[in-house]
Each structure stands twice: as structure tokens, then as C-alpha cells.
Design an enzyme around this catalytic site. Structure first.
Site, PDB file in Angstrom:
ATOM      1  N   GLN A   1      19.735   1.717 -27.632  1.00  0.00           N
ATOM      2  CA  GLN A   1      18.826   1.476 -28.956  1.00  0.00           C
ATOM      3  C   GLN A   1      19.623   1.052 -30.073  1.00  0.00           C
ATOM      4  O   GLN A   1      18.938   0.761 -31.279  1.00  0.00           O
ATOM      5  CB  GLN A   1      18.292   2.981 -29.275  1.00  0.00           C
ATOM      6  CG  GLN A   1      17.312   3.366 -28.298  1.00  0.00           C
ATOM      7  CD  GLN A   1      16.089   2.688 -28.455  1.00  0.00           C
ATOM      8  OE1 GLN A   1      15.638   1.921 -29.102  1.00  0.00           O
ATOM      9  NE2 GLN A   1      15.258   2.835 -27.124  1.00  0.00           N
TER      10      GLN A   1
ATOM     11  N   HIS B   1      18.755  10.389 -24.036  1.00  0.00           N
ATOM     12  CA  HIS B   1      17.558  10.003 -23.084  1.00  0.00           C
ATOM     13  C   HIS B   1      18.138  10.567 -21.540  1.00  0.00           C
ATOM     14  O   HIS B   1      19.101  10.659 -21.460  1.00  0.00           O
ATOM     15  CB  HIS B   1      17.639   8.205 -23.148  1.00  0.00           C
ATOM     16  CG  HIS B   1      16.661   7.590 -22.409  1.00  0.00           C
ATOM     17  ND1 HIS B   1      16.318   7.630 -20.973  1.00  0.00           N
ATOM     18  CD2 HIS B   1      15.612   7.008 -22.858  1.00  0.00           C
ATOM     19  CE1 HIS B   1      15.322   6.788 -20.827  1.00  0.00           C
ATOM     20  NE2 HIS B   1      14.602   6.662 -21.905  1.00  0.00           N
TER      21      HIS B   1
ATOM     22  N   ASP C   1      25.936   5.005 -24.861  1.00  0.00           N
ATOM     23  CA  ASP C   1      24.696   4.452 -24.309  1.00  0.00           C
ATOM     24  C   ASP C   1      24.063   3.518 -25.716  1.00  0.00           C
ATOM     25  O   ASP C   1      23.728   4.220 -26.775  1.00  0.00           O
ATOM     26  CB  ASP C   1      23.693   5.810 -24.161  1.00  0.00           C
ATOM     27  CG  ASP C   1      22.128   4.980 -23.970  1.00  0.00           C
ATOM     28  OD1 ASP C   1      21.932   3.823 -24.165  1.00  0.00           O
ATOM     29  OD2 ASP C   1      21.461   5.872 -23.410  1.00  0.00           O
TER      30      ASP C   1
ATOM     31  N   CYS D   1      11.183  10.413 -22.913  1.00  0.00           N
ATOM     32  CA  CYS D   1      12.244  10.391 -21.820  1.00  0.00           C
ATOM     33  C   CYS D   1      13.367  11.507 -22.521  1.00  0.00           C
ATOM     34  O   CYS D   1      14.791  11.248 -22.202  1.00  0.00           O
ATOM     35  CB  CYS D   1      12.859   9.109 -21.278  1.00  0.00           C
ATOM     36  SG  CYS D   1      11.949   8.439 -20.306  1.00  0.00           S
TER      37      CYS D   1
ATOM     38  N   LYS E   1      15.753  -4.614 -24.220  1.00  0.00           N
ATOM     39  CA  LYS E   1      15.518  -3.872 -25.588  1.00  0.00           C
ATOM     40  C   LYS E   1      16.217  -4.661 -26.937  1.00  0.00           C
ATOM     41  O   LYS E   1      16.353  -4.436 -28.001  1.00  0.00           O
ATOM     42  CB  LYS E   1      16.013  -2.646 -25.933  1.00  0.00           C
ATOM     43  CG  LYS E   1      15.339  -1.495 -24.683  1.00  0.00           C
ATOM     44  CD  LYS E   1      16.034  -0.029 -25.111  1.00  0.00           C
ATOM     45  CE  LYS E   1      15.545   0.719 -23.940  1.00  0.00           C
ATOM     46  NZ  LYS E   1      13.967   1.178 -23.865  1.00  0.00           N
TER      47      LYS E   1
END
Ligand code: PLP
Length: 399
Positions: free
Chosen positions: A196, A116, A193, A357, A219
Site C-alpha cells: 500500500q 492484511h 509489506d 482481508c 497497486k
């Protein structure tokens, strides 16, 4: 996932809503909304400052979430949990301190080609500023990274690896445990990261031995404007603060400032207190359902949706990794993704269209945009059927 939908007030407001955009942001259960409201109604005061009982209550509520995050990620200590405004803020924190101070002329930061922009641009800017090099590990047409390529990308100039656990565009689940082992065998720290993956994957920072890990509350069924950075204590202690002001000091004179220990050192100013309280309620919600239960449900929907989409003539799925999370990107030949999203939107089917993104992924596939469907705990097979019906309508319009 019977009855889960009824825990989310948005579906009372829009009973026919087919929400397939949870990779962008998840819907919020009652408990999260109520927790924020209750904070403002019953506990509101600034944290860490007041002596009076209400201020102590506010501080307690805020710090209770830090304890929940500690349990949730299995961090060795609460001190390693920094509240930020989200994943983007967490990446920027590490980039502007840890990376900026470690990367010199000719040094390298390794990322994957599926990051991202939030886990790409901050490292790119550090490299530009310091004369370093951003090394990008490619993925194949299925959307899979090769561990051999990853290993090759790490050299004696590598100062940091930053990689996403799950691609927000391709849905690929990266083998972060193996990647961390490889990087550590070369003494390179790793930033993960987890934006997600946090809602559907159990993340144990000690088992992973990850150096930094970031996620966003929104999220994870939590509020917007709040997120977490986990960092190993030894790294956080060695880092200088990136923002200055109240809350993050031990002693101030006009000549010098002594900074507070972690985590306060990285939490300058009044934080998003109600948001942090809401994040605590979101963690309670996720734990009450169970990430493995959420993952199983999303996996079933993913399988069902993938099969149904594959049966549509003229539809190409972008990203076909074996290990996938509940995210499916695709194109419908003859219809622009934005038109697909508009027409589906008119039928109360919420999907996303664009580059998500991740412009380098679009460049790789030579596409301007994709349609993206993302699945969560409140979706069911009926939602997928409505999506398919909607796509057939789109095809009929563009035939
Ligand atoms: N990383 C990934 C993989 C994402 O999907 C996102 C958001 O979509 C981000 C980072 C940025 O998250 P936020 O906008 O909450 O800071």
C-alpha cells in the site's frame, strides 16, 4: 493533477467514473497497457533460453525491468530483485523458506494487529507447523501501533518481524524505519509489506536497511499477476528454493540438481514476461509523475475527504492516525457497508465494503465490515464531492 486522468483509458470508456478503490487495484495508464501489447506484438519469445535475436530481445526487455526495480528501490544489486506474482506470493516465498527453516519449537514471529491476511496467514502457518508462536503487536483505537509495545514484543526467541508499511484498512503509516532499527538492535530481520505504500512513498531499501520488502505491480499502476520481492543478498543466498523446475537450475542429473544463483533460483518456470515488462512501464510512469508529487496530491485529497466525511452526521471514521495514507474506512450508522457500496455503485462511485482481508481489525472494532475509500493520482476534489452526495442519498434512503 491536471491531465493525468486523460492518461488512463478507463476514464475515456466511463467519463463519469469516480474510482475510489485504488487500494484494491489501481487503474492503468496507456503506457502500461501499450508496453504489454507491444511486447506481444514485437518482442514475444521466452526469456533466458533462446539464442535467436527475438529471444534475446525478450530477455532484454524482462531484465530491463529488474534494473528499473533496482533503481526504484535502490537495491544494492539486481540479483536481489525477485519477480513474483505479487505481494502474497512474495510473503509466501519468504515464509516457506526463510521462516520455515529458522522457526523452531517455541520461536516467535512478530507481526502487527493490522496486517492484511497475506502478511498474517503465511507466518501463522509456519508457526503452526513448527510449534512457534505468532506474536501480535496491538494498535490503539486510533489505529496506531506503539513503538514501546513493538519493542517489548521482540524477545530472544524472535526470528523475524513482518509488518506492513501502510494499513490497507486504516490507512495508518507505520514508522518502519524506527521499527527496523529496533528489530536490528536485537538482531532480528524485518520483512516489510509495501503493497500500500509503493505508489506514494519513496522506498529506499538501503536507507531503511530492510531485510525483505514486497510489493504488487497492480497497486502501482502496473499489471496484475506480477510483483517483487527484494531480499538482502546474504539472506537470499542462504535460502533454499521454494519451487522447482525450469529456469532455476545450473545442472540436473537424476541423482541431484545444482540450482542457479539468485535471482533465477527463485524464478522457476516461465515467468509473467509481459507483466514484468508492464511493471517496468508502471515504474516509468510513477517516476515521471514523482512519488512525492503523488503523495502531496493524495494528502490534499485525504484532508479534504476526511473533513467532508466528518461533517456527515452518523458517519464514524475508523482509523484516525496522524500519519495516514490515502485510505479512509468508515461506517454510516443505519446502513450496512454493502448497501452503501451498492447504492454508490449505481451512481458510478466505486468504493469497497467488507473486511478488506483484515478480519482481526474488524474484530477489534467489533464491526462486520467497513466502507473503504482509497485515493490516487487520478482522483480530484470533484470525486470527493460526488462521494459525499452519494452518501447523502444513501442516508435519505435509510432515513
Ligand atoms: N498487503 C497489503 C497491505 C495489501 O493491501 C494487499 C492487497 O490488498 C496485499 C498485501 C496482497 O496483495 P496481492 O493481492 O497483490 O498479493
Amino acid at each position: 493533477m491536471k491531465n493525468i486522468r486523460s492518461l488512463f483509458p478507463i476514464f475515456k470508456e466511463y467519463p463519469n467514473l469516480v474510482y475510489l478503490d485504488s487500494a484494491s487495484t489501481t487503474q492503468k495508464p496507456h503506457s502500461v497497457i501499450d508496453a504489454e501489447l507491444a511486447f506481444y506484438q514485437k518482442q514475444n519469445a521466452n526469456v533466458h533460453r533462446g539464442i535467436y535475436p527475438l529471444a534475446a530481445k525478450a530477455t532484454q526487455a524482462y531484465e530491463a525491468t529488474r534494473e528499473k526495480v533496482k533503481q526504484f528501490l535502490n537495491t544494492p544489486s539486481v540479483k536481489e530483485v525477485i519477480f513474483t506474482s505479487g505481494t502474497t506470493d512474495s510473503v509466501n516465498l519468504v515464509a516457506s523458506t526463510f521462516a520455515l527453516d529458522r522457526v523452531g519449537e517455541g520461536d516467535e514471529v512478530v507481526i502487527s494487529a493490522m496486517e492484511h491476511h497475506a502478511n498474517l496467514i503465511p507466518w501463522q502457518q509456519v508457526c503452526l507447523q513448527k510449534g512457534g508462536k505468532l506474536v501480535v503487536v496491538p494498535f490503539d483505537t486510533e489505529g496506531v501501533l506503539s513503538l514501546a509495545d513493538f519493542e517489548k514484543a521482540i524477545t530472544d526467541r524472535t526470528k523475524l518481524v513482518a509488518v506492513t508499511h501502510v494499513s490497507n484498512t486504516l490507512g495508518t503509516v507505520n514508522p518502519i524505519a524506527d521499527m527496523i532499527k529496533i528489530a536490528h538492535s536485537k538482531n532480528v530481520p524485518v520483512f516489510v509489506d509495501a503493497a500500500q505504500s509503493v505508489a506514494s512513498h519513496v522506498l529506499d531499501v538501503q536507507a531503511l536497511d530492510v531485510d525483505f520488502l514486497a510489493f504488487s505491480g497492480h497497486k502501482l499502476f502496473g499489471p496484475t499477476g506480477v510483483g517483487v520481492l527484494y531480499g538482502k543478498e546474504k539472506w537470499l543466498n542462504s535460502m533454499r528454493p521454494h519451487r522447482f523446475g525450469g529456469e532455476m537450475i545450473r545442472d540436473v542429473t537424476f541423482k541431484r540438481t545444482l540450482f542457479a544463483p539468485i535471482p533465477q533460483k527463485f524464478e522457476a518456470g516461465t515467468p509473467n514476461i509481459a507483466g514484468v515488462v508492464g511493471l517496468g512501464a508502471a515504474i516509468d510512469f510513477v517516476e515521471s509523475v514523482g512519488q512525492t508529487v503523488i503523495k502531496k496530491h493524495v494528502d490534499e485529497l485525504l484532508k479534504y475527504a476526511t473533513n467532508a466525511l466528518k461533517n456527515i452526521e452518523g458517519l464514524d471514521i475508523i482509523g484516525q492516525a496522524k500519519e495516514k495514507s490515502g485510505i479512509i474506512s468508515f461506517i454510516l450508522r443505519g446502513a450496512h457497508p454493502h448497501d452503501v457500496a451498492t447504492i454508490l455503485g449505481q451512481q458510478e462511485v466505486c468504493i469497497r465494503a467488507g473486511h478488506h482481508c483484515t478480519q482481526p481489525i474488524m474484530d477489534f472494532y467489533e464491526l462486520p465490515a467497513t466502507v473503504r475509500v482509497s485515493l490516487s493520482v487520478y482522483n480530484d476534489f470533484d470525486d470527493i464531492d460526488k462521494l459525499i452526495k452519494g452518501l447523502k442519498k444513501v442516508q435519505a434512503i435509510f432515513a
